[in-house]
Design an enzyme around this catalytic site. Structure first.
Site, short mmCIF file in Angstrom:
data_model
loop_
_atom_site.label_atom_id
_atom_site.label_comp_id
_atom_site.label_asym_id
_atom_site.label_seq_id
_atom_site.Cartn_x
_atom_site.Cartn_y
_atom_site.Cartn_z
N ASP A 67 0.83 -1.16 0.00
CA ASP A 67 -0.01 0.02 0.04
C ASP A 67 0.77 1.27 -0.14
O ASP A 67 1.92 1.31 -1.02
CB ASP A 67 -1.05 -0.08 1.10
N TYR A 126 -1.93 11.28 2.34
CA TYR A 126 -2.92 11.50 1.38
C TYR A 126 -2.92 13.08 0.94
O TYR A 126 -2.67 13.69 -0.01
CB TYR A 126 -4.24 11.01 1.65
N HIS A 162 -6.95 -6.39 -1.56
CA HIS A 162 -5.50 -5.55 -1.36
C HIS A 162 -4.98 -5.87 -0.07
O HIS A 162 -3.66 -5.67 -0.28
CB HIS A 162 -6.51 -4.11 -0.86
#
EC number: 3.3.2.10
Length: 329
Positions: free
Chosen positions: A111, A242, A303
């Site tokens: 990730d 982010y 994921h």
């Protein structure tokens, strides 16, 4: 740099300690002895995510080292989002190697941790001799950021990263007892087809509560650990990655078109929602990874590959490490 061993003894060959470096403190878990392998976790996670893979490579004769990345767990969590770029995480990883007097290491990342690993290998090929990436592939820096492309295509209301940088994102994630099981379930291959997380469909977001008990691959001790950690720390640090992503695009101009030439390997889940965003074929990946030694797509896996297919990932990692040893010896 300061090295502070937090354990008076080693239980099951695992020890934990804190290292002060690059202006922060990193909490580190370590297991085994031999050539160094540095693990980088993603969102929302801690170094505990790697315990199965760390045990596997330690048993195979390697030194597994996994920090809580900045912003997570028991590492420092600066409030300023500008301190969460790959420049900072690469500095953290270099500082960790220096503190442990390790000249070079293989990187493993999942990730956001894959993003950290790819960028560290790109910036410092002298210190990172190979990369084993999970779930997020390496893509060379192009002309525009993913944020710009989503705005231009009119998808700014759908793209999940815009949700992650909302002013109220910390509050949306705050109830860890709901959000941690939810992201594990909906981003996995266990969720029903058509309901699994989509990065481009807000009705299939990461925020949904899991509909019931999690599948057996989501081990209870791991889930409980993450819930407890995020209840304690909150999600601000993790979400800062982010927030830093679009501003960093400008800073990354020196690496436009740059490739990672070290040996690499990539594993992804066939049901990972990120396949809507990234190139997931070996031919496409080799455009930026001329040293790519192979890859593996896992059926019925989403994921969370290091959990959903723990044994397979560990086996592939040990095989890759041994191949790298042979190639670079």
């Amino acid at each position: 740099m300061e090295f502070n061993d937090m354990t008076s003894d080693i239980t099951g060959g695992v020890k934990e300690y804190d290292i002060a470096t690059n202006g922060i403190s990193l909490h580190v878990t370590e297991q085994g002895a031999g050539p160094a392998v540095l693990f980088c976790h993603g969102f929302p996670d801690t170094s505990y995510t790697w315990r199965r893979q760390m045990n596997a490579i330690a048993s195979a004769g390697y030194r597994a080292i996994a920090p809580d990345m900045r912003g997570y767990g028991r590492s420092s969590a600066p409030a300023d989002a500008s301190l969460y770029t790959p420049l900072h995480t690469t500095g953290d990883l270099i500082g960790l190697l220096d503190a442990l007097k390790i000249s070079s290491a293989v990187l493993v990342g999942h990730d956001w941790g894959a993003t950290h690993a790819w960028n560290a290998a790109l910036m410092r090929p002298d210190r990172f001799k190979a990369v084993f990436g999970l779930s997020v592939p390496f893509v060379t820096r192009g002309e525009s950021s993913v944020f710009e492309r989503m705005r231009e295509s009119g998808r700014q209301d759908d793209f999940y990263m815009f949700e992650q940088i909302r002013p109220d994102a910390d509050q949306i994630w705050a109830d860890a007892a709901v959000t941690i099981p939810g992201i594990l379930y909906w981003a996995s291959g266990s969720a029903p087809e058509g309901e699994q997380w989509s990065p481009l469909d807000r009705t299939r977001s990461l925020y949904r509560a899991a509909p019931g008990p999690l599948p057996s691959w989501a081990e209870a001790d791991y889930v409980a650990h993450n819930i407890a950690e995020f209840r304690r720390t909150g999600f601000h640090g993790g979400l800062n990655y982010y927030r830093a992503a679009e501003p960093y695009f400008t800073l990354s101009a020196p690496w436009k078109g740059a490739k990672i030439t070290q040996p690499s390997f990539f594993i992804w889940g066939k049901s990972d929602g990120l396949k809507e965003l990234y190139p997931f074929t070996l031919q496409q990946m080799r455009a930026g990874l001329p040293g790519l030694m192979g890859g593996l797509e896992l059926d019925n896996v989403g994921h969370w590959v290091q959990h959903e297919a723990s044994a397979e990932v560990s086996e592939q990692l040990v095989r890759f490490l041994r191949t790298v040893d042979a190639v670079l010896s």
